[in-house]
Design a protein around this motif. Sequence first.
Motif, mmCIF file in Angstrom:
data_model
loop_
_atom_site.group_PDB
_atom_site.id
_atom_site.type_symbol
_atom_site.label_atom_id
_atom_site.label_comp_id
_atom_site.label_asym_id
_atom_site.label_seq_id
_atom_site.Cartn_x
_atom_site.Cartn_y
_atom_site.Cartn_z
ATOM 1 N N ASP A 6 -12.718 0.684 104.205
ATOM 2 C CA ASP A 6 -12.505 0.058 102.911
ATOM 3 C C ASP A 6 -13.287 -1.247 102.930
ATOM 4 O O ASP A 6 -13.455 -1.855 103.983
ATOM 5 C CB ASP A 6 -11.016 -0.220 102.686
ATOM 6 C CG ASP A 6 -10.174 1.055 102.725
ATOM 7 O OD1 ASP A 6 -10.748 2.158 102.638
ATOM 8 O OD2 ASP A 6 -8.951 0.942 102.848
ATOM 9 N N SER A 58 -11.176 1.065 98.184
ATOM 10 C CA SER A 58 -10.639 1.937 99.223
ATOM 11 C C SER A 58 -11.510 3.174 99.393
ATOM 12 O O SER A 58 -11.921 3.802 98.412
ATOM 13 C CB SER A 58 -9.217 2.370 98.865
ATOM 14 O OG SER A 58 -8.769 3.351 99.788
ATOM 15 N N TRP A 93 -10.384 5.872 100.240
ATOM 16 C CA TRP A 93 -9.574 6.997 99.766
ATOM 17 C C TRP A 93 -9.483 7.069 98.245
ATOM 18 O O TRP A 93 -8.916 8.013 97.708
ATOM 19 C CB TRP A 93 -8.151 6.902 100.319
ATOM 20 C CG TRP A 93 -8.093 6.737 101.799
ATOM 21 C CD1 TRP A 93 -7.801 5.590 102.476
ATOM 22 C CD2 TRP A 93 -8.326 7.731 102.795
ATOM 23 N NE1 TRP A 93 -7.844 5.803 103.830
ATOM 24 C CE2 TRP A 93 -8.166 7.119 104.054
ATOM 25 C CE3 TRP A 93 -8.668 9.077 102.748
ATOM 26 C CZ2 TRP A 93 -8.326 7.789 105.258
ATOM 27 C CZ3 TRP A 93 -8.833 9.752 103.939
ATOM 28 C CH2 TRP A 93 -8.660 9.128 105.177
ATOM 29 N N SER A 94 -10.017 6.081 97.532
ATOM 30 C CA SER A 94 -9.827 6.025 96.074
ATOM 31 C C SER A 94 -10.582 7.118 95.327
ATOM 32 O O SER A 94 -10.199 7.483 94.218
ATOM 33 C CB SER A 94 -10.271 4.664 95.524
ATOM 34 O OG SER A 94 -11.686 4.543 95.557
ATOM 35 N N LYS A 128 -13.336 6.635 94.064
ATOM 36 C CA LYS A 128 -14.133 5.909 93.071
ATOM 37 C C LYS A 128 -15.529 5.625 93.617
ATOM 38 O O LYS A 128 -15.707 5.400 94.809
ATOM 39 C CB LYS A 128 -13.467 4.577 92.705
ATOM 40 C CG LYS A 128 -12.076 4.707 92.148
ATOM 41 C CD LYS A 128 -12.116 5.099 90.713
ATOM 42 C CE LYS A 128 -10.706 5.110 90.129
ATOM 43 N NZ LYS A 128 -10.697 5.536 88.752
ATOM 44 N N ASN A 156 -15.185 -0.711 89.868
ATOM 45 C CA ASN A 156 -14.191 0.080 90.586
ATOM 46 C C ASN A 156 -13.484 -0.680 91.706
ATOM 47 O O ASN A 156 -12.599 -0.133 92.358
ATOM 48 C CB ASN A 156 -14.831 1.352 91.141
ATOM 49 C CG ASN A 156 -15.164 2.323 90.037
ATOM 50 O OD1 ASN A 156 -14.506 2.346 88.997
ATOM 51 N ND2 ASN A 156 -16.188 3.116 90.242
ATOM 52 N N ASN A 201 -4.740 -2.985 89.703
ATOM 53 C CA ASN A 201 -4.651 -1.544 89.928
ATOM 54 C C ASN A 201 -5.293 -0.802 88.777
ATOM 55 O O ASN A 201 -5.465 -1.345 87.697
ATOM 56 C CB ASN A 201 -3.185 -1.104 90.036
ATOM 57 C CG ASN A 201 -2.558 -1.590 91.316
ATOM 58 O OD1 ASN A 201 -2.719 -0.980 92.343
ATOM 59 N ND2 ASN A 201 -1.902 -2.733 91.250
ATOM 60 N N TYR A 202 -5.589 0.453 89.006
ATOM 61 C CA TYR A 202 -6.231 1.258 87.977
ATOM 62 C C TYR A 202 -5.259 1.747 86.916
ATOM 63 O O TYR A 202 -5.604 1.855 85.766
ATOM 64 C CB TYR A 202 -6.917 2.481 88.602
ATOM 65 C CG TYR A 202 -7.963 2.115 89.614
ATOM 66 C CD1 TYR A 202 -9.128 1.477 89.231
ATOM 67 C CD2 TYR A 202 -7.794 2.402 90.958
ATOM 68 C CE1 TYR A 202 -10.100 1.144 90.158
ATOM 69 C CE2 TYR A 202 -8.758 2.081 91.888
ATOM 70 C CZ TYR A 202 -9.904 1.454 91.484
ATOM 71 O OH TYR A 202 -10.850 1.120 92.411
ATOM 72 N N ARG A 216 -0.823 4.241 90.389
ATOM 73 C CA ARG A 216 -1.361 3.518 91.549
ATOM 74 C C ARG A 216 -0.669 2.171 91.735
ATOM 75 O O ARG A 216 -0.543 1.691 92.855
ATOM 76 C CB ARG A 216 -2.865 3.355 91.433
ATOM 77 C CG ARG A 216 -3.550 4.697 91.621
ATOM 78 C CD ARG A 216 -5.024 4.583 91.741
ATOM 79 N NE ARG A 216 -5.559 5.943 91.913
ATOM 80 C CZ ARG A 216 -6.810 6.255 91.750
ATOM 81 N NH1 ARG A 216 -7.680 5.337 91.435
ATOM 82 N NH2 ARG A 216 -7.207 7.494 91.921
ATOM 83 N N SER A 223 0.999 1.003 95.161
ATOM 84 C CA SER A 223 0.626 -0.263 95.788
ATOM 85 C C SER A 223 1.850 -1.099 96.129
ATOM 86 O O SER A 223 1.929 -1.676 97.215
ATOM 87 C CB SER A 223 -0.308 -1.067 94.880
ATOM 88 O OG SER A 223 -1.566 -0.454 94.803
#
Length: 141
Positions: free
Chosen positions: A62, A81, A83-84, A86, A92, A115-116, A120, A124
Amino acid sequence: MVTQLEIQYKTTIKAPVEKVWEALTSPDIVKQYFFGTDLVTTWQIGSPIFFQGEWEGQKYQDKGKVLEYEHNNRLAFSYLSNWSGKEDLPENYLRVRYEVEPDGTGTKLTIFQTNYDQERAKHSEENWASVVNEMRKVVEI
């Protein structure tokens, strides 16, 4: 629809500000409570920051950039991240900010994170609670 929600996670840790600050910024201590993550940064404003390691057999990295740094007070960084899912585009990246202040015999820690979306944001908040509980095991008196 993507929104820029901001969560705030607030807690008090039974340790002096200096000890909590060290736990937030020292790679050796971060590794002890933050899922074994290797923190790599100089903490100079504008410098890169990486959180990297291996989780359940998969390597991750990350990344972001240090945005603010006021010793024993507050720091902020952008964050994307691995893992996102994005793309690596400026829009992003999330923003994470830690603030610490004395609170009686302990330290008030507030973590802010954009956050998105709602889902999420909930994830978080749960994640920060877990991370901070692990940090307590390392720093509390």
